[in-house]
Motif scaffolding. Structure first.
Motif, PDB file in Angstrom:
ATOM      1  N   GLU A  28       0.813  -1.221   0.000  1.00  0.00           N
ATOM      2  CA  GLU A  28       0.000   0.000   0.000  1.00  0.00           C
ATOM      3  C   GLU A  28       0.846   1.270   0.000  1.00  0.00           C
ATOM      4  OE1 GLU A  28      -2.527  -0.610   3.396  1.00  0.00           O
ATOM      5  OE2 GLU A  28      -3.463  -2.370   2.469  1.00  0.00           O
ATOM      6  N   ALA A  29       2.159   1.106   0.052  1.00  0.00           N
ATOM      7  CA  ALA A  29       3.038   2.281  -0.059  1.00  0.00           C
ATOM      8  C   ALA A  29       3.070   2.674  -1.533  1.00  0.00           C
ATOM      9  CB  ALA A  29       4.442   1.942   0.431  1.00  0.00           C
ATOM     10  N   ILE A  30       2.877   3.949  -1.788  1.00  0.00           N
ATOM     11  CA  ILE A  30       2.693   4.398  -3.170  1.00  0.00           C
ATOM     12  C   ILE A  30       4.017   4.871  -3.777  1.00  0.00           C
ATOM     13  CG2 ILE A  30       1.489   6.066  -4.652  1.00  0.00           C
ATOM     14  CD1 ILE A  30      -0.402   4.108  -3.402  1.00  0.00           C
ATOM     15  N   TYR A  31       4.383   4.254  -4.859  1.00  0.00           N
ATOM     16  CA  TYR A  31       5.513   4.704  -5.677  1.00  0.00           C
ATOM     17  C   TYR A  31       4.915   5.375  -6.916  1.00  0.00           C
ATOM     18  CZ  TYR A  31       7.863   1.619  -2.474  1.00  0.00           C
ATOM     19  OH  TYR A  31       8.312   1.029  -1.323  1.00  0.00           O
ATOM     20  N   ILE A  32       5.748   6.038  -7.699  1.00  0.00           N
ATOM     21  CA  ILE A  32       5.179   6.892  -8.747  1.00  0.00           C
ATOM     22  C   ILE A  32       4.361   6.109  -9.763  1.00  0.00           C
ATOM     23  CG2 ILE A  32       5.821   8.406 -10.687  1.00  0.00           C
ATOM     24  CD1 ILE A  32       7.943   9.495  -8.632  1.00  0.00           C
ATOM     25  N   ASP A  33       4.834   4.915 -10.098  1.00  0.00           N
ATOM     26  CA  ASP A  33       4.064   4.154 -11.085  1.00  0.00           C
ATOM     27  C   ASP A  33       2.752   3.613 -10.508  1.00  0.00           C
ATOM     28  OD1 ASP A  33       3.946   3.334 -13.776  1.00  0.00           O
ATOM     29  OD2 ASP A  33       4.413   1.271 -13.211  1.00  0.00           O
ATOM     30  N   ASP A  34       2.593   3.730  -9.195  1.00  0.00           N
ATOM     31  CA  ASP A  34       1.359   3.250  -8.553  1.00  0.00           C
ATOM     32  C   ASP A  34       0.277   4.332  -8.502  1.00  0.00           C
ATOM     33  OD1 ASP A  34       3.004   1.100  -8.056  1.00  0.00           O
ATOM     34  OD2 ASP A  34       3.334   1.599  -5.945  1.00  0.00           O
ATOM     35  N   LEU A  35       0.666   5.572  -8.740  1.00  0.00           N
ATOM     36  CA  LEU A  35      -0.318   6.664  -8.684  1.00  0.00           C
ATOM     37  C   LEU A  35      -1.353   6.480  -9.779  1.00  0.00           C
ATOM     38  CD1 LEU A  35       2.184   9.654  -8.402  1.00  0.00           C
ATOM     39  CD2 LEU A  35       0.576   8.957  -6.617  1.00  0.00           C
ATOM     40  N   PRO A  36      -2.607   6.766  -9.489  1.00  0.00           N
ATOM     41  CA  PRO A  36      -3.601   6.743 -10.567  1.00  0.00           C
ATOM     42  C   PRO A  36      -3.190   7.775 -11.617  1.00  0.00           C
ATOM     43  CG  PRO A  36      -4.653   7.013  -8.410  1.00  0.00           C
ATOM     44  CD  PRO A  36      -3.186   7.178  -8.205  1.00  0.00           C
ATOM     45  N   GLU A  37      -3.226   7.374 -12.864  1.00  0.00           N
ATOM     46  CA  GLU A  37      -2.816   8.308 -13.916  1.00  0.00           C
ATOM     47  C   GLU A  37      -3.999   9.193 -14.298  1.00  0.00           C
ATOM     48  OE1 GLU A  37      -1.464   5.853 -17.109  1.00  0.00           O
ATOM     49  OE2 GLU A  37       0.367   5.246 -16.055  1.00  0.00           O
ATOM     50  N   PRO A  38      -3.742  10.482 -14.517  1.00  0.00           N
ATOM     51  CA  PRO A  38      -4.828  11.345 -14.991  1.00  0.00           C
ATOM     52  C   PRO A  38      -5.347  10.818 -16.335  1.00  0.00           C
ATOM     53  CG  PRO A  38      -2.919  12.645 -14.330  1.00  0.00           C
ATOM     54  CD  PRO A  38      -2.497  11.217 -14.304  1.00  0.00           C
ATOM     55  N   GLU A  39      -6.581  11.115 -16.626  1.00  0.00           N
ATOM     56  CA  GLU A  39      -7.177  10.645 -17.873  1.00  0.00           C
ATOM     57  C   GLU A  39      -6.339  11.118 -19.067  1.00  0.00           C
ATOM     58  OE1 GLU A  39     -11.163  11.979 -18.401  1.00  0.00           O
ATOM     59  OE2 GLU A  39     -11.337  11.001 -20.348  1.00  0.00           O
ATOM     60  N   GLY A  40      -6.111  10.228 -19.994  1.00  0.00           N
ATOM     61  CA  GLY A  40      -5.386  10.601 -21.204  1.00  0.00           C
ATOM     62  C   GLY A  40      -3.879  10.670 -21.042  1.00  0.00           C
ATOM     63  N   THR A  41      -3.384  10.103 -19.962  1.00  0.00           N
ATOM     64  CA  THR A  41      -1.930  10.142 -19.745  1.00  0.00           C
ATOM     65  C   THR A  41      -1.197   9.467 -20.906  1.00  0.00           C
ATOM     66  OG1 THR A  41      -2.130  10.187 -17.344  1.00  0.00           O
ATOM     67  CG2 THR A  41      -0.061   9.332 -18.235  1.00  0.00           C
ATOM     68  N   LEU A  42      -0.122  10.115 -21.332  1.00  0.00           N
ATOM     69  CA  LEU A  42       0.700   9.559 -22.411  1.00  0.00           C
ATOM     70  C   LEU A  42       1.900   8.822 -21.816  1.00  0.00           C
ATOM     71  CD1 LEU A  42       0.727  12.668 -24.772  1.00  0.00           C
ATOM     72  CD2 LEU A  42      -0.695  10.607 -24.981  1.00  0.00           C
ATOM     73  N   GLN A  43       2.261   7.746 -22.476  1.00  0.00           N
ATOM     74  CA  GLN A  43       3.464   7.018 -22.099  1.00  0.00           C
ATOM     75  C   GLN A  43       4.553   7.413 -23.095  1.00  0.00           C
ATOM     76  OE1 GLN A  43       3.230   5.225 -19.287  1.00  0.00           O
ATOM     77  NE2 GLN A  43       1.013   5.616 -19.200  1.00  0.00           N
ATOM     78  N   VAL A  44       5.699   7.716 -22.550  1.00  0.00           N
ATOM     79  CA  VAL A  44       6.771   8.250 -23.394  1.00  0.00           C
ATOM     80  C   VAL A  44       7.906   7.238 -23.495  1.00  0.00           C
ATOM     81  CG1 VAL A  44       8.388  10.160 -23.722  1.00  0.00           C
ATOM     82  CG2 VAL A  44       6.164  10.571 -22.621  1.00  0.00           C
ATOM     83  N   VAL A 231       8.056  14.078  -4.558  1.00  0.00           N
ATOM     84  CA  VAL A 231       8.471  12.676  -4.416  1.00  0.00           C
ATOM     85  C   VAL A 231       8.128  12.221  -3.005  1.00  0.00           C
ATOM     86  CG1 VAL A 231      10.883  13.413  -4.005  1.00  0.00           C
ATOM     87  CG2 VAL A 231      10.391  11.029  -4.498  1.00  0.00           C
ATOM     88  N   ARG A 232       7.253  11.235  -2.926  1.00  0.00           N
ATOM     89  CA  ARG A 232       6.881  10.716  -1.609  1.00  0.00           C
ATOM     90  C   ARG A 232       7.952   9.753  -1.119  1.00  0.00           C
ATOM     91  NH1 ARG A 232       6.843   9.172   2.500  1.00  0.00           N
ATOM     92  NH2 ARG A 232       5.271   8.310   3.887  1.00  0.00           N
ATOM     93  N   ARG A 233       8.361   8.846  -2.001  1.00  0.00           N
ATOM     94  CA  ARG A 233       9.421   7.889  -1.667  1.00  0.00           C
ATOM     95  C   ARG A 233       9.999   7.365  -2.959  1.00  0.00           C
ATOM     96  NH1 ARG A 233       4.829   5.500  -0.133  1.00  0.00           N
ATOM     97  NH2 ARG A 233       5.302   5.438   2.080  1.00  0.00           N
ATOM     98  N   MET A 234      11.134   6.733  -2.836  1.00  0.00           N
ATOM     99  CA  MET A 234      11.731   6.057  -3.987  1.00  0.00           C
ATOM    100  C   MET A 234      11.860   4.575  -3.691  1.00  0.00           C
ATOM    101  SD  MET A 234      14.918   8.466  -4.700  1.00  0.00           S
ATOM    102  CE  MET A 234      14.759   9.115  -3.057  1.00  0.00           C
ATOM    103  N   GLY A 235      11.856   3.801  -4.750  1.00  0.00           N
ATOM    104  CA  GLY A 235      12.200   2.384  -4.596  1.00  0.00           C
ATOM    105  C   GLY A 235      13.701   2.218  -4.764  1.00  0.00           C
ATOM    106  N   GLY A 236      14.445   2.907  -3.922  1.00  0.00           N
ATOM    107  CA  GLY A 236      15.905   2.850  -3.980  1.00  0.00           C
ATOM    108  C   GLY A 236      16.475   3.929  -4.882  1.00  0.00           C
TER     109      GLY A 236
ATOM    110  N   GLY B 115      11.292  -0.436   0.385  1.00  0.00           N
ATOM    111  CA  GLY B 115       9.989  -1.100   0.338  1.00  0.00           C
ATOM    112  C   GLY B 115       9.575  -1.630  -1.023  1.00  0.00           C
ATOM    113  N   PHE B 116      10.392  -1.392  -2.040  1.00  0.00           N
ATOM    114  CA  PHE B 116       9.963  -1.761  -3.387  1.00  0.00           C
ATOM    115  C   PHE B 116      10.030  -3.268  -3.609  1.00  0.00           C
ATOM    116  CE2 PHE B 116       9.980  -1.591  -8.064  1.00  0.00           C
ATOM    117  CZ  PHE B 116       9.017  -0.617  -8.278  1.00  0.00           C
ATOM    118  N   CYS B 117      11.008  -3.906  -3.008  1.00  0.00           N
ATOM    119  CA  CYS B 117      11.118  -5.365  -3.138  1.00  0.00           C
ATOM    120  C   CYS B 117      10.208  -6.070  -2.150  1.00  0.00           C
ATOM    121  CB  CYS B 117      12.564  -5.817  -2.917  1.00  0.00           C
ATOM    122  SG  CYS B 117      13.149  -5.570  -1.218  1.00  0.00           S
ATOM    123  N   THR B 118       9.716  -5.321  -1.166  1.00  0.00           N
ATOM    124  CA  THR B 118       9.050  -5.923  -0.006  1.00  0.00           C
ATOM    125  C   THR B 118       7.831  -6.781  -0.349  1.00  0.00           C
ATOM    126  OG1 THR B 118       9.842  -4.032   1.270  1.00  0.00           O
ATOM    127  CG2 THR B 118       8.162  -5.403   2.298  1.00  0.00           C
TER     128      THR B 118
END
Lengths: 344, 497
Positions: A28-44, A231-236, B115-118
């Motif tokens: 349940e810890a949110i990383y950037i790719d976990d955020l709900p994307e706004p409608e119409g988000t483009l992938q680059v 940035v809330r957190r990073m995965g390393g 926590g990313f691997c967790t």
């Protein structure tokens, strides 16, 4: 953490679970790719040079703009502001290669589309006309051509030549260390959301949000206040997201401001390892003089570091400056050279 | 196909039934979870089944209960979940939001940092709890070998594992098993599947007969078993096969059948399931299987796939060739058997006809007075690809003055474009006294048998040096009856903390 009535932790020297741990173990810890994307988000998708050193004669993306879903193609020509993301403003780190490619994996252009699959496959159809140039791939080649990104620097204390010449014992040799990838588990990622008046909000996995704000503002030619970075957190990170996150934040921000749509740059592991890289390989020649008890009397190091051609790539400061050692009697002489290779 | 053909897949996701149709057959479980279900607790770290950040657990009906397998969702195709239940990190909390004991243990032991691997560790440990893995250091290391952590450090995670694997207290999840079993028992079984979407086709035949017919109809099809290799076509090479034929629903292909000659392993049997049968015949195969990928890879990957993909660095072929295994191929109603080594013609080229497929491999019993040993040399001990994998199977004849080599089968992976026997060295060894002089001389002969390449894993010179060294290791181990471990743990021996 449980606080007492006065809002104070009840004791010191106690072991507390960190504040995200319960969320992390539940996913349940949110990383950037976990955020709900706004409608119409483009992938680059960020397309890279296959050549370590080349001149770009022409980029022709006309064919793919008609492809299903392709919304934008970004090249160096799309940078409205300062085309440099160097953290020391050295002017040698373009967002996209302009006319010269200096390493394999250097970003050349980017494609924005509703899905990464469309963006990636469209990018394959863009015609880039390269004129391959002779690359410098090894430290030896760079030394031979005297190809240094910054002038060699010497740190000296005492009289090392004399100490070495008069030492009863002497050893010379060379050691090499390979380069390393930081291998943060969460790859480089930025999600840029366009706001009113050309402002942009960038969610970025970075160790340096302030720098991202300043540099992206320069790249976009807007005031710092127009760029917010969260940035809330990073995965390393491990240092790999100190300066290296900037490029992808900038590309996401450029895509967002150009298209008016939220834009995400998320490198997959292969692209990440190809495009980034900052723990460089070293070759260190040493010459050490010592007495019969093993006490070092003088030492001379020549440190050669295999870097990409950008001045900010200079962690050899730490390598070089920490080498003189603990004692004045070492008489250290330390020469460092940054040898820019066109790394693969 | 004869029986009923479905154009949907049905599975259970976190205790809820799912029925899906019309999706890209190459869609991975991970992308489906994150992009369609918005279950974002499961992470992508590498997208190649190496780091374990995407680990989830597949549960299947197994006798009276459920079997649990940790898998890498990043390389598993969604369609292969048909008939199964998937448990992700989101399902472990109790109804009252209480943490599962595995989660609580990681919190208590400070087992997470970034926590990313967790979540991946949580799911591997959860599978360990469900499968009653012993709280011994060695078993914990093996349980977690497929999960990479970069910042926490493994000690707190191992501490958490040690605590939570103690004969487990009741936890909320156990109450959900009955519910999952109930849902699973209602899913269609024994029928075949054909999904078509945007020009791509996924076919899962239910029987051997249907598979044969399907491959005659679609000779260009890519055969899919565990997906530990084919998954990477999609996630790494970005190549999407037009037709995928999945063999995982064919009961006959997953069988592991002991027989007079030895054991016959169906092409669809996972490495994890084949492990005990192989070790029962050849104890030395234990080490190669323990170090074959890691739990998640062995739970999905198959012995048949490791053969059929023709890789020169698969770890099963050298051991199986040294053991004298026979491969059975099928095309339509026709089967043919051939010595396993003859299947590998050249790099990327196998002796497999159009529409033909690997049906099974027969692993014979060891010959009397023979000893098979297999050694894997890789940069990392766990979860790594071999630089060199050498298998030695010599048969000895007692004689005055010591044993004489009666027969020799030596096969290496990583030394050529295919798994390759050292014919000249085998001939050299036959009828020679088995002593140090013979072994020394054979080392040089062995090195002459191969012209390995240099790549990221090892240089040609290193490979040649190692190949010869392994022969000497084999000699010393046969001479002293003691395993020689120069690094790591080597053999699986009880670990005393």
């Amino acid at each position: 953490m449980k606080l007492d009535d006065a809002g104070v932790a009840p004791r010191v020297h106690a072991s507390w679970a960190h504040d995200s741990s319960a969320k992390q173990v539940c996913g349940e810890a949110i990383y950037i790719d976990d955020l709900p994307e706004p409608e119409g988000t483009l992938q680059v998708y960020v397309a890279q040079s296959p050549h370590p050193h080349a001149r770009i004669r022409r980029i022709d993306a006309s064919k793919i703009l008609a492809e299903r879903g392709v919304v934008a193609v970004l090249t160096a020509a799309d940078v409205p502001g300062e085309h440099d993301i160097s953290c020391i403003r050295a002017g040698d780190e373009p967002v996209f290669a302009r006319d010269l490619v200096e390493y394999a994996g250097q970003a050349v252009f980017a494609v924005a589309a509703p899905t990464i699959d469309i963006a990636r496959s469209a990018a394959r159809k863009v015609i880039v006309d390269y004129e391959p140039l002779e690359p410098i791939l090894t430290i030896a080649q760079a030394m031979q051509k005297r190809s240094f990104v910054l002038p060699p620097r010497v740190v000296r204390r005492g009289d090392p030549e004399k100490a070495l010449a008069s030492a009863p014992q002497r050893l010379q040799g060379s050691i090499t260390t390979g380069g390393q990838d930081h291998f943060y588990l969460e790859g480089q990622i930025s999600l840029a959301i366009p706001k009113e008046d050309g402002d942009v909000l960038i969610y970025c996995s970075t160790q340096n949000p302030s720098e991202i704000q300043h540099i992206c503002a320069r790249v976009l030619a807007v005031p710092d206040a127009a760029v917010a970075v969260e940035v809330r957190r990073m995965g390393g990170g491990f240092g790999g997201k100190e300066t290296q996150a900037t490029q992808f934040a900038a590309i996401a921000a450029l895509a967002a401001t150009k298209t008016g749509r939220a834009s995400k740059v998320r490198l997959d592991r292969d692209d990440d390892m190809r495009m980034t890289g900052k723990r460089h390989a070293f070759e260190i020649d040493y010459d050490v003089g010592f007495d019969d008890s093993g006490r070092i009397l003088g030492v001379k190091f020549v440190q050669k570091e295999d870097v990409t051609p950008r001045a900010a790539d200079r962690p050899n400061g730490s390598g070089r400056d920490s080498c003189p050692g603990p004692r004045d009697t070492w008489n250290p002489l330390n020469g460092g050279s940054l040898c820019p290779g066109h790394g693969l | 196909m004869g029986g009923h053909v479905r154009n949907t897949i049905e599975f259970v996701l976190n205790g809820q039934p799912r029925r899906l149709s019309a999706f890209d057959p190459t869609l991975t479980v991970l992308r489906h979870l994150r992009e369609s279900e918005r279950l974002v607790g499961t992470k992508e770290g590498c997208a190649e089944g190496d780091c374990g950040a995407c680990t989830a657990v597949v549960a299947e009906l197994d006798g009276e209960g459920l079997s649990y397998r940790a898998v890498n969702t990043c390389i598993q195709f969604l369609a292969t979940l048909d008939g199964k239940a998937l448990i992700t990190v989101e399902q472990l909390r109790g109804d009252d939001r209480e943490l599962h004991p595995v989660q609580q243990a990681l919190v208590d032991a400070h087992g997470s940092q970034c926590g990313f691997c967790t979540p991946g560790f949580v799911m591997s440990l959860f599978a360990g709890v469900q499968n009653a893995v012993a709280p011994k250091r060695q078993d914990i290391d093996d349980l977690l070998a497929g999960n990479l952590c970069r910042c926490t450090g493994y000690t707190p995670i191992i501490n958490a594992a040690t605590k939570v694997l103690e004969p487990a207290a009741e936890n909320a999840f156990r109450a959900r098993e009955t519910h999952i079993m109930g849902l699973l028992s209602q899913l269609p079984a024994n029928d075949s599947i054909k999904l078509e979407n945007e020009g791509r086709t996924f076919i899962a035949p239910a029987t051997l007969q249907e598979l044969s017919e399907t491959l005659i109809e679609y000779p260009q099809a890519t055969l899919l078993a565990g997906g530990t290799d084919v998954g990477l076509f999609v996630t790494k090479k970005h190549i999407k096969p037009d037709v995928l034929v999945y063999i995982g629903k064919i009961q006959a292909l997953s069988e592991i059948a002991p027989c007079d000659e030895g054991v016959r392993i169906g092409a669809g049997a996972t490495l994890d399931r084949a492990w005990p049968a192989l070790v029962a015949l050849y104890p030395a195969m234990n080490e190669i299987l323990r170090r074959f990928g890691a739990v998640q890879v062995r739970n999905a990957g198959t012995v048949g796939g490791n053969i059929a993909n023709g890789s020169p660095i698969g770890d099963m072929p050298p051991a199986l060739i040294a053991a004298g295994a026979t491969l059975r191929l099928r095309r339509g109603d026709q089967t043919r058997d051939l010595p396993l080594e003859e299947f590998f013609l050249a790099y990327g080229k196998q002796d497999r006809l159009r529409s033909e497929f690997v049906e099974s491999v027969l692993v014979p019993r060891p010959a009397r007075d023979s000893l098979l040993k297999v050694y894997k040399v890789s940069k990392r001990l766990d979860q790594d690809i071999s630089a060199v994998c050498g298998a030695f199977n010599l048969t000895f004849e007692p004689a005055r003055g010591g044993p004489v080599v009666k027969d020799a089968r030596i096969c290496f992976g990583g030394m050529a474009g295919t798994p390759l026997r050292a014919d000249v060295c085998e001939t050299f060894l036959r009828n020679k006294p088995w002593n140090e002089a013979t072994a020394s001389a054979a080392q040089e002969v062995l090195r002459g048998c191969y012209e390995p390449m240099s790549d990221w894993r090892a240089s040609a010179r290193y490979r040649n040096q190692v190949a010869g060294n392994l022969l000497m290791k084999y000699f010393l181990e046969t001479a002293t009856q003691r395993p020689i471990n120069l690094a790591g743990r080597g053999e699986r021996v009880p670990y005393e903390a």
